[in-house]
Structure formats: structure tokens, C-alpha cells
Design a protein around this motif. Structure first.
Motif, PDB file in Angstrom:
ATOM      1  N   PRO A 350       0.898  -1.232   0.116  1.00  0.00           N
ATOM      2  CA  PRO A 350      -0.130  -0.004  -0.085  1.00  0.00           C
ATOM      3  C   PRO A 350       0.985   1.260   0.070  1.00  0.00           C
ATOM      4  N   ARG A 351       2.115   1.110   0.433  1.00  0.00           N
ATOM      5  CA  ARG A 351       2.808   2.640   0.644  1.00  0.00           C
ATOM      6  C   ARG A 351       3.406   2.775  -0.723  1.00  0.00           C
ATOM      7  N   THR A 352       3.753   1.802  -1.649  1.00  0.00           N
ATOM      8  CA  THR A 352       3.923   2.214  -3.011  1.00  0.00           C
ATOM      9  C   THR A 352       2.664   2.643  -3.832  1.00  0.00           C
ATOM     10  N   ALA A 353       1.571   2.056  -3.552  1.00  0.00           N
ATOM     11  CA  ALA A 353       0.239   2.741  -4.211  1.00  0.00           C
ATOM     12  C   ALA A 353       0.211   3.989  -3.693  1.00  0.00           C
ATOM     13  N   LEU A 354       0.203   4.602  -2.316  1.00  0.00           N
ATOM     14  CA  LEU A 354      -0.071   5.882  -1.918  1.00  0.00           C
ATOM     15  C   LEU A 354       0.943   6.604  -2.330  1.00  0.00           C
ATOM     16  N   VAL A 355       2.322   6.215  -2.408  1.00  0.00           N
ATOM     17  CA  VAL A 355       3.281   7.182  -3.125  1.00  0.00           C
ATOM     18  C   VAL A 355       2.909   7.555  -4.729  1.00  0.00           C
ATOM     19  N   ILE A 368       6.697  13.778   0.746  1.00  0.00           N
ATOM     20  CA  ILE A 368       5.943  12.619   0.918  1.00  0.00           C
ATOM     21  C   ILE A 368       6.268  11.881   2.347  1.00  0.00           C
ATOM     22  N   ALA A 369       5.428  11.446   3.396  1.00  0.00           N
ATOM     23  CA  ALA A 369       5.657  10.896   4.411  1.00  0.00           C
ATOM     24  C   ALA A 369       6.390   9.446   4.151  1.00  0.00           C
ATOM     25  N   VAL A 370       7.200   8.934   5.413  1.00  0.00           N
ATOM     26  CA  VAL A 370       7.833   7.564   5.205  1.00  0.00           C
ATOM     27  C   VAL A 370       6.755   6.597   5.759  1.00  0.00           C
ATOM     28  N   ASP A 371       6.084   6.849   6.900  1.00  0.00           N
ATOM     29  CA  ASP A 371       5.228   6.032   7.472  1.00  0.00           C
ATOM     30  C   ASP A 371       3.824   5.968   6.534  1.00  0.00           C
ATOM     31  N   LEU A 372       3.508   4.506   6.585  1.00  0.00           N
ATOM     32  CA  LEU A 372       2.247   4.138   6.093  1.00  0.00           C
ATOM     33  C   LEU A 372       0.847   5.213   6.400  1.00  0.00           C
ATOM     34  N   GLU A 373       0.780   5.125   7.874  1.00  0.00           N
ATOM     35  CA  GLU A 373      -0.251   6.052   8.306  1.00  0.00           C
ATOM     36  C   GLU A 373      -0.357   7.453   8.038  1.00  0.00           C
ATOM     37  N   GLU A 374       1.033   8.139   8.157  1.00  0.00           N
ATOM     38  CA  GLU A 374       1.097   9.322   7.790  1.00  0.00           C
ATOM     39  C   GLU A 374       0.864   9.658   6.080  1.00  0.00           C
ATOM     40  N   GLN A 375       1.172   8.450   5.457  1.00  0.00           N
ATOM     41  CA  GLN A 375       1.088   8.742   3.987  1.00  0.00           C
ATOM     42  C   GLN A 375      -0.316   8.709   3.614  1.00  0.00           C
ATOM     43  N   ALA A 376      -1.129   7.580   4.537  1.00  0.00           N
ATOM     44  CA  ALA A 376      -2.753   7.876   4.197  1.00  0.00           C
ATOM     45  C   ALA A 376      -3.258   9.027   4.379  1.00  0.00           C
ATOM     46  N   ALA A 377      -2.867   9.518   5.590  1.00  0.00           N
ATOM     47  CA  ALA A 377      -3.368  10.669   6.162  1.00  0.00           C
ATOM     48  C   ALA A 377      -3.143  11.811   5.098  1.00  0.00           C
ATOM     49  N   GLN A 378      -1.936  12.070   4.428  1.00  0.00           N
ATOM     50  CA  GLN A 378      -1.604  12.913   3.478  1.00  0.00           C
ATOM     51  C   GLN A 378      -2.746  12.743   2.283  1.00  0.00           C
ATOM     52  N   VAL A 401      -6.211  -2.699   1.117  1.00  0.00           N
ATOM     53  CA  VAL A 401      -7.219  -1.464   0.526  1.00  0.00           C
ATOM     54  C   VAL A 401      -7.313  -0.444   1.490  1.00  0.00           C
ATOM     55  N   ARG A 402      -7.716  -0.733   2.727  1.00  0.00           N
ATOM     56  CA  ARG A 402      -8.116   0.238   3.945  1.00  0.00           C
ATOM     57  C   ARG A 402      -7.150   1.368   3.708  1.00  0.00           C
ATOM     58  N   PRO A 403      -5.828   1.500   3.716  1.00  0.00           N
ATOM     59  CA  PRO A 403      -5.046   2.787   3.811  1.00  0.00           C
ATOM     60  C   PRO A 403      -5.219   3.620   2.455  1.00  0.00           C
ATOM     61  N   LEU A 404      -5.928   2.876   1.430  1.00  0.00           N
ATOM     62  CA  LEU A 404      -5.981   3.920  -0.051  1.00  0.00           C
ATOM     63  C   LEU A 404      -7.399   4.204  -0.151  1.00  0.00           C
ATOM     64  N   LEU A 405      -8.154   4.201   0.973  1.00  0.00           N
ATOM     65  CA  LEU A 405      -9.491   4.772   1.029  1.00  0.00           C
ATOM     66  C   LEU A 405      -9.558   6.178   1.336  1.00  0.00           C
ATOM     67  N   PRO A 406     -10.066   7.115   0.345  1.00  0.00           N
ATOM     68  CA  PRO A 406     -10.054   8.704   0.868  1.00  0.00           C
ATOM     69  C   PRO A 406     -11.205   8.650   1.855  1.00  0.00           C
ATOM     70  N   GLY A 407     -11.016   9.804   2.630  1.00  0.00           N
ATOM     71  CA  GLY A 407     -12.014  10.045   3.733  1.00  0.00           C
ATOM     72  C   GLY A 407     -13.194  10.997   3.242  1.00  0.00           C
ATOM     73  N   SER A 408     -12.981  11.608   2.249  1.00  0.00           N
ATOM     74  CA  SER A 408     -13.805  12.536   1.730  1.00  0.00           C
ATOM     75  C   SER A 408     -15.307  12.119   1.295  1.00  0.00           C
ATOM     76  N   ALA A 409     -16.442  12.434   1.764  1.00  0.00           N
ATOM     77  CA  ALA A 409     -17.679  12.043   1.089  1.00  0.00           C
ATOM     78  C   ALA A 409     -17.974  12.190  -0.081  1.00  0.00           C
ATOM     79  N   ARG A 410     -17.121  13.118  -0.814  1.00  0.00           N
ATOM     80  CA  ARG A 410     -17.428  13.304  -2.270  1.00  0.00           C
ATOM     81  C   ARG A 410     -17.004  12.203  -3.204  1.00  0.00           C
ATOM     82  N   CYS A 411     -15.887  11.372  -2.810  1.00  0.00           N
ATOM     83  CA  CYS A 411     -15.081  10.445  -3.208  1.00  0.00           C
ATOM     84  C   CYS A 411     -15.817   8.947  -3.456  1.00  0.00           C
TER      85      CYS A 411
END
Length: 931
Positions: A350-355, A368-378, A401-411
């Protein structure tokens, strides 16, 4: 107007005074007048919060239980949840309602009724506003926070599902507010806004950089420098890195002094990526699936769609087709990544996908953050409030999948996977859609796209067979089409001839590059746990297309509970599918793949497993036979007695089991014959004959009697030989081959001497056959002999059957009064017994006698009673006889119009049984009376 724009305007339109739900802090319910509403139990607040976070979306009961009880609901949780729902309904109002909607519950309200969505909308609305208005809206958004999100909710599962995203968006809002204030020369206000955020996130460099510049702008240079050096030391100690370019530039601006630039170093400008791969030009059909996607996802808030199906079924093609159709509704971008969940290589991290996502959205690598959670937050921060479509293809797990889910209601998110990924449905509210094989016509259209319509129209029969040989899987059909397209001199029939050979079909549906159905299935197989993989190999020994957990347990020599677990694992991987509770089917190409796997196992292991399978079917078939036949003598103990088997406690259960397993039992019989297992052969044939006798299926009985008789004679088993001869005789008589029938029953009676029950059955059948031959005197003699033997051995059913046959002989001799007496006596012997074929046959006889005596109304009553009993026991031949007789009586009574439906039903059953004896009814059904 774009769908999403219409949706946004609808949900953000102010609705006047309304009740509000506040989640940014302790959970609160506020009346339209502004008063706090007492909610009571803590769990009730959690229920309200869970529903409010999914505003205007159905939350399934199972997911709600998991969220409220932290993933481990107690046994009484369902009742407790219903109680909380009922109490919440009492206090809700003012534009907020809680309704039951399958498969769970739905909280309906305007978006502005929930502070989380008001916050999101204010932040999103500020992006395109001028600085003054943006600062005002951001300040209003941040004032909605009264503490940590869901501060008084005990459920960690619920809090963790939203807190990281919302806290990140809060931090972004602070960061943006500071930027706008700085531009408005309101540096002191920017310092006030940033100080708390930097204290909470001391290593978040963009925040620190803004605070450094804000302090400098407020004339507090010493504090600005001290903050920079403190942060530099923390970065070195905790992360081992130096300050990034943004923080260094802010520091240099303080050192240079003078007037600070009106705009501090800002976050990257988010671009609108368009990453969707091109559609396959041969995409066809899928109207039902596209309609389902439109219904489930179109215009939905925070929608997550999950396309699930076996390898090669066309999930990616469907996802891309849908994504291209709706791309215009997502002007802020479309992101795509192949997660390689089932490639030859390891699944994508998932880190590679997020980058890749962050770069596509305009983030510089240095930021770009190094940590997976920070990347997901970015990532969530960048798409917050925007309309972005995210397609996650070929996912291996919910964790991927979960780290790659956007939080926005519009997505919107669309995921494809070979696995069911129930976790996404339960924890993220995803909507799952099974992608099936193509319809036959659509599959032919796919071939036409590859070969041209003119070519497939030249060989319609070959095309239809090719479609089925390819299992109507798009991958297999594309490969077949590619092979034919590159060989224009080949006929379609030539490829069909090649693929008919099951040994080479999978290789025929593969390409030289190593891609194809076999390769795709092999990847799924390699990902299985060892026990499930072993079961898949064992399934290569099973001859049918479906089986239950008891059969799997016999193949594996394990308990039925473990077998169910392994079957569910295979279904989760879409290598099997659950066609009905505890029964699993497989596509034909999967069946061939399992044959290939089985061939890699030691021969002695396969032989033992095959014998276990046959003995399992024999064991249960023997139990079922006991409910369908009289005087069943159970088989001797089997070599491999199954540890577990279904309980068949009634005639209905036995008939139901035989109906489900008929095809498998026939294939098991083929294995026994082919392996020279003669005792298993005649035993399986005898069990199947009991079923077909009950169903009235004469042609299948004839074949079974021949198979069983051959095996019995080869073994020298006289008892089994006599058994099959008497069954063969009655079947031949029913088919009109009277002389052969009499000979077979006579031979059976001679072999049966010494076994009174077998002798009784043989003589009864001999009498029946003599009656059918018109040799009424001989028939009466044999039948009366069976009645006496039945009385002697205390066999009431056989005595009743004999009396019924005697009544038929007397009726044929023109003595209906005597016949009626014997038939009525026979009926009395059936009273209270479980239903039998002989009972319904006797009711038919009574009807025939009454009709002959000129009592048609009474005859009709007896025929109808016989029909009801025939339907209860599933005897289609007796059903046909009774329907025909009812029609004849109704015609005699002057009700020909009412007779036609009965003749029609009789004709249909005769044809189902492949019998021609009722064809003369077609004139009555199709003639003037039937019109």
C-alpha cells in the motif's frame, strides 16, 4: 448537470431549524430549539454516532453490531440494538429520522444536521473562496470541535474508523486558516490558530514552518528562531533527519529579516489526475451489472463498490467501463492502481500505491511521508472535500485496500478482487457485487468482436459449443478469439474439436506468454492455506460439479466442521461458489484444473480417497433407500465407514437427498464400473434404482438393472442377481416388453427360493408381468400365492400390494364387484403407514373399478387422492396416470374444458420420463377442447 454536482447541491441546501447530531467531541443530540436531548445509555450514543457517520446510507445490522460492540457483539447484542433503535426513534425529530431499510438501518437528514459534515463542507467551500471569506469559513469549521472526535464513545473500532481522517482534516484546516490569515496581515491570529496544532504535531513541518513565519510576521523573531531549532533537534533525535526545504526556507526568511513575503510556503497545488487505463474495445454486455452499480453507487455518499468474481470473469473490464462512464462526475481526478493481488509477484505494498497517488496529486517526493499511516493521512487530506474516483484493481485483502480509501464524502472507490473481502463490507460499508459468467448471447457477441460477425454467423452451432467450452468466461473467450483471429484458415469447429478433449482444454485456452485460464487459476491456488489447497486437489477426484460438506469430509478423511471451513475458504477465493446452504459448485474449467492438481498426488492416496468417496455415497444412499423401499436389507459394513453423514429421518428427506445427488451418484457408479469394483457397482445401482422406481423413471431403471445384473453375475452373487432380475422384469413389463419381463421374473423366482422375502417379491413381480401379458389365470395363481406368503411372514404392505394386483386381474376379467372388494381391503392395510408407490397405485385401481361400475364422482375422488399421494412421494409416473384418469372422468362428466389441464400435465410428465405411451393425449390438449 453532473450527477455529483446535483447531489452536492441537494445535500448542502439549508433546511431551516432542525435537530442536530454533534460528533466532534462528546456525542450530542441537540433539538431544533437548541436544547440538549437526553440519550441515556452509552451504547445508544454509539448507535447514533455510527448511523450519523453513515448519514443517508444504509448500515447493515451486522456492521452496526460490529461497530457498536467493538467487533465482538455478545449473544444478546441484536436484541439490545433493537431496543436502542426503538429508543432513538422516540427522541429523534426536526428533520432527522431513523428508518429500517434492508439489510439494516438508515439515518436520514440534511448533511448540515451532523457537525462532521458541516465541518467537511465548510472546509471544502473555503478552498475556492477569497481570503476573507475563506478565513471566516475555516474559523467557523474549527469552532465546531469541542474535543476529540467521539470523545465519549467506548467503541475503538468506530472511533478509529473516522478519527484519523477527521483529525487530519482538522490539521489541514488549521494550516490553511493560518495561510489565509497571514495573507490578510493578521499574523497574531495566525499564531493563535497554529500554536495548539504545532503542540499536537511538533514534527509536522508544514505547520511548524507556518508558525515560524507567523511569529516573525508578528514581530516575535526570537520565538520563531527558538521554535525552528527545537524542531530541528527533535527531527534529528526522533527521526534521524534534517529539516525539509519548506521549514528551512521559513528559517532563512527570519534570518534575512525585513518584510516577510505575503504568502508563506504553501502546500502543493493539487492536480486532477486522469489515470484510468483505456477500455478494452471488445467490452460487451453487462447491462445488469452496470445497472446494479448505478443503483448502489451513483450519487451515494462515500460510496465503496466491490466487484468480486473468479479469475477471468471480467472484473477489471467491468470496473474500467463503469469508471469511464462516470469519470465526468469526478472533475478532481480519477486514480487507478493495479494492486497485483494475484500476480506471479508479491502483492503491491500500500505504501507504493500511496506514493503513486500522492505524486499524481502533485506532492513533491521530498514532502511525502515515510510512515504508511502518515502517507494515508496525507492522501486523505489532499482529496478532502474533493470529488475523486479511486479504482483499486486486483486487491488481495482488506488490509491492502484500507489505507487507500479517501475520507472525503465526495469520493467514490471501486475495488475488484477474486476474494469476497467481507471485511470491507462489514467495517467500511462496501457494497459487494458478484460478477457472473457472461450470458450466452453476450459471450457470442464477445467472440464476434474478435472475429467479426460474418465469421461466427457461418458456424452458429460451433460458436454455441465454443462458448460453453470456455465456460462463458471473458478471459477464455478472448484467448479462443485471439487464436482463431490469428489463424484465418481455421474453422471455429476445428478449435471446438481440440477443446472437447478435457485433457488439453486448459492448455488450449492459454497463450505462449504463460497467460491464460490455467495460469490465473494457479495463482489463486498458490495463495490458499495448505488445508484448503489439499481439498482443492482432492476435488479433482470428485466427478460432479457440486458437493456438500459431508462429501468433502469423506474425500479428506476429516470432520465435517473442518470440511466446511475449507469449503468456505475456497468459496472466499471464488474457486467454488455456494449454490445453496452448505452446497458448493464449481465452473467446468475449475473442475478440469482440479483434475490436473489431483494428477500430481500419489496414486495410492488418490485410490484411497476415491474409495472413501464411493463408500460415503453408498452409506447415505443405503440409508435413503430404506425410506423409499420395503424390506430393505442394509449392506454389509463398508470398507470406509464415513465419520459423518446427513441425517435422513423421513421419506421426504430421503427423496430430497437423492434428487440433489442424482447426478453425482450416477457419476460415482461410472467410477465403480470403470474401476472394476463390482460389489460397489451393484450396490450403487440398487440404491439408484430405488429412487428411479419411486420417481417412475423406467428408462433409467432399465439401464441400472443391466449394470447391476452384470456386476452381480460377475461376482457370482445369486441374491443380488435375483434382486436385479425381478426389478428388470417389472421395468420391462412397464415398457411393454412382456415376454422378456416374464422370463426375467421367472428366473428371479427360481434363484430366490429359500429367501421368503425375496421369493415373495419375485413372485409378485412375476404375477404383475403375467397380468401385463394377458395370461390372467397364471397371473391370478402367482398373485394369490404372494398374498398367502405375505400373510405367512406378516408383511402387510406386500399383502396389500398383492391384493391390489389381484383386483386388477379381476377387473381385467370383467369382475369389477370382486375387484372392488380386494382393492378396498388393500387400502385398509395401508392405513397409518408412510406413503408408498403401492398405496397410490391402489387408489388408482379403486378409481378404475368405480369408473367401470358407473360411479364417476367417487372414481374422481379416488383418483384425486391418488394424485395427492403421488405428488407427496414424487412419483411422476403415477402422477401422469392419475392426471390422465382425472381428465378422462371429467370428459365423461361433460367437463372437457376442465379435463384439458389434467391431460396436459399427464403429457408433460410422460415426456419428462421419455415415454411415448401418452402421446395420443396431444390431440386432446392441442385440439378444439384444448384451444
Amino acid at each position: 448537470m453532473l450527477v455529483w454536482e446535483t447531489f452536492r447541491r441537494t445535500v448542502t441546501k439549508p433546511k431551516g431549524l432542525q435537530m442536530r447530531v454533534n460528533l466532534l467531541g462528546p456525542v450530542e443530540l441537540v433539538s431544533a430549539g437548541g436544547d440538549a436531548v437526553h440519550l441515556g445509555a452509552a451504547k445508544r450514543r454509539t448507535v447514533l454516532a455510527a448511523l450519523a457517520l453513515e448519514l443517508n446510507r444504509v448500515v447493515s445490522g451486522d456492521r452496526l453490531l460490529s461497530l457498536v460492540w467493538d467487533g465482538s457483539p455478545p449473544p444478546q447484542a441484536k436484541a439490545a440494538l433493537q431496543g436502542h433503535i426503538a429508543q432513538l426513534r422516540k427522541v429523534l425529530g426536526g428533520g432527522v429520522a431513523l428508518v429500517t431499510r434492508s439489510p439494516g438501518y438508515l439515518l436520514t437528514a440534511d448533511r448540515s444536521a451532523v457537525d462532521v459534515f458541516r465541518f467537511e463542507d465548510l472546509v471544502a467551500g473555503s478552498r475556492d473562496a477569497d481570503d476573507e471569506r475563506a478565513a471566516e469559513e475555516l474559523a467557523r469549521a474549527l469552532r465546531l470541535w469541542r474535543g476529540p472526535v467521539l470523545a465519549d464513545v467506548a467503541s475503538e473500532v468506530l472511533r478509529e474508523s473516522v478519527s484519523a481522517r477527521l483529525e487530519e482534516l482538522r490539521t489541514v484546516a488549521v494550516q490553511e486558516l493560518a495561510t489565509r490569515l497571514f495573507r490578510l496581515d493578521r499574523a497574531e491570529e495566525a499564531v493563535a490558530a497554529l500554536t495548539g496544532a504545532v503542540a499536537d504535531h511538533p514534527l509536522r513541518e508544514p505547520l511548524v514552518a507556518r508558525l515560524v513565519l507567523a511569529l516573525h510576521g508578528a514581530g516575535r523573531q526570537a520565538e520563531a528562531l527558538e521554535l525552528f531549532h527545537r524542531t530541528r533537534e527533535q527531527l534529528a533525535e526522533e527521526l534521524g533527519v534534517d529539516p525539509g526545504p519548506e521549514l528551512r526556507e521559513a528559517y532563512q526568511a527570519v534570518l534575512d529579516g525585513g518584510v516577510v513575503a505575503t504568502r508563506p510556503v504553501s502546500a502543493p497545488q493539487v492536480s486532477a489526475p486522469a489515470q484510468l487505463p483505456r477500455e478494452h474495445r471488445g467490452f460487451v454486455g453487462r447491462a445488469c451489472e452496470l445497472a446494479a452499480l448505478e443503483a448502489d453507487l451513483g450519487g451515494q455518499d462515500s460510496a465503496i463498490g466491490l466487484l468480486v468474481g473468479p479469475a477471468g470473469v471480467g472484473k477489471t473490464a467491468l470496473a474500467l467501463h463503469w469508471a469511464h462512464r462516470v469519470a465526468a462526475d469526478f472533475p478532481d481526478g480519477q486514480l487507478f492502481v493495479n494492486l497485483r493481488g494475484f500476480d506471479e509477484t508479491e502483492p503491491l505494498d500500500p505504501r507504493t500505491a500511496l506514493v503513486g497517488f500522492l505524486r499524481a496529486l502533485g506532492v513533491d517526493d521530498s514532502q511525502i511521508a515515510v510512515d504508511l499511516e502518515e502517507q494515508a493521512a496525507q492522501f486523505r487530506s489532499l482529496v478532502a472535500g474533493r470529488r475523486v474516483l479511486v479504482v483499486l484493481d486486483n486487491a488481495r485483502s482488506a488490509e491492502q485496500v484500507r489505507p487507500l480509501l479517501p475520507g472525503s464524502a465526495r469520493c467514490m472507490v471501486l475495488v475488484t478482487s477474486r476474494l469476497l473481502l467481507d471485511d470491507l463490507v462489514v467495517t467500511e460499508g462496501a457494497t459487494s457485487l458478484q460478477v457472473p459468467q457472461l450470458e450466452e448471447g453476450t459471450a457470442e457477441d464477445l467472440l464476434a468482436a474478435a472475429l467479426g460477425r460474418h465469421r461466427i454467423e457461418q458456424e452458429p452451432e460451433a460458436v454455441a459449443e465454443l462458448v460453453e467450452l470456455c465456460d462463458r468466461l471473458p478471459l477464455a473467450l478472448r484467448i479462443a478469439g485471439a487464436r482463431l483471429a490469428s489463424r484465418p484458415r481455421w474453422t471455429i469447429q476445428s478449435l471446438v474439436d481440440e477443446l472437447r478433449d478435457e485433457q488439453g482444454r486448459l492448455s488450449g485456452l492459454s497463450l505462449e506468454a504463460g497467460t491464460g485460464v490455467h495460469a490465473a487459476l494457479a495463482v489463486s491456488y498458490r495463495e490458499l492455506p495448505e488445508a484448503a489447497a489439499r481439498l482443492l486437489r482432492r476435488l479433482g477426484l470428485h466427478p460432479g460439479t457440486d458437493l456438500d460438506s459431508y462429501t468433502a469430509a469423506a474425500l479428506m478423511d476429516i470432520g465435517v466442521g473442518s470440511a466446511r471451513t475449507h469449503l468456505r475458504t475456497l468459496a472466499y477465493a471464488n474457486l467454488l461458489h455456494e449454490s445453496m446452504p452448505d452446497r458448493y459448485s464449481r465452473h467446468d474449467l475449475v473442475r478440469l484444473f482440479t483434475h490436473h492438481l489431483a494428477a500430481t498426488e500419489p496414486e495410492e492416496d488418490n485410490t484411497e480417497a476415491t474409495h472413501r468417496l464411493l463408500d460415503y455415497y453408498l452409506h447415505v444412499a443405503d440409508l435413503a433407500r430404506g425410506h423409499l423401499s420395503d424390506h430393505v436389507q442394509p449392506f454389509e459394513p463398508l470398507s470406509y465407514q464415513p465419520a459423518s453423514a446427513p441425517e435422513l429421518r423421513s421419506h421426504e428427506a430421503a427423496l430430497g437427498w437423492f434428487t440433489l445427488e442424482e447426478a453425482n451418484l450416477g457419476l460415482a457408479l461410472d467410477i465403480a464400473v470403470g474401476s472394476g469394483l463390482r460389489e460397489r457397482t451393484w450396490q450403487l445401482a440398487l440404491c439408484l434404482d430405488a429412487f428411479h422406481f419411486r420417481r417412475g423413471n423406467r428408462l433409467d431403471r432399465l439401464a441400472l438393472c443391466g449394470i447391476g445384473l452384470t456386476a452381480a453375475r460377475a461376482l457370482g452373487d445369486k441374491h443380488a442377481e435375483a434382486t436385479f432380475l425381478l426389478r428388470l422384469g417389472s421395468t420391462l413389463a412397464d415398457l411393454g416388453r412382456i415376454d422378456e419381463a416374464v422370463a426375467a421374473c421367472g428366473e428371479s423366482a427360481a434363484l430366490a427360493i429359500g429367501d421368503r422375502h425375496l421369493e415373495l417379491a419375485a413372485l409378485a413381480n412375476l404375477g404383475y408381468c403375467l397380468m401385463a401379458a394377458g395370461r390372467l389365470a397364471e397371473a391370478e395363481e402367482r398373485i394369490r400365492e404372494t398374498v398367502e406368503i405375505a400373510r405367512e411372514v406378516g408383511d402387510a404392505r406386500s399383502r396389500a400390494s398383492g391384493l391390489n394386483n389381484l383386483a386388477n386381474v379381476l377387473l381385467a376379467r370383467g369382475e369389477p364387484e370382486l375387484a372392488l372388494g380386494h382393492a378396498v381391503e388393500a387400502l385398509g392395510l395401508f392405513s397409518g403407514d408412510s406413503p408408498t408407490k403401492a398405496h397410490t397405485a391402489t387408489l388408482h385401481t379403486v378409481g378404475a373399478v368405480l369408473q367401470e361400475l358407473g360411479r364417476p364422482e367417487e372414481a374422481l375422488e379416488s383418483y384425486r387422492a391418488g394424485l395427492a399421494l403421488a405428488e407427496a412421494i414424487g412419483d411422476r409416473y403415477q402422477e401422469a396416470l392419475c392426471h390422465r384418469a382425472i381428465g378422462d372422468v371429467l370428459e365423461r362428466l361433460g367437463m372437457a374444458e376442465q379435463a384439458v389441464p389434467h391431460w396436459s400435465e399427464a403429457l408433460r410428465r410422460y415426456r419428462d420420463l421419455r415415454l411415448t405411451e401418452g402421446e395420443e393425449l396431444s390431440g386432446k390438449v392441442d385440439g378444439p377442447g384444448g384451444a
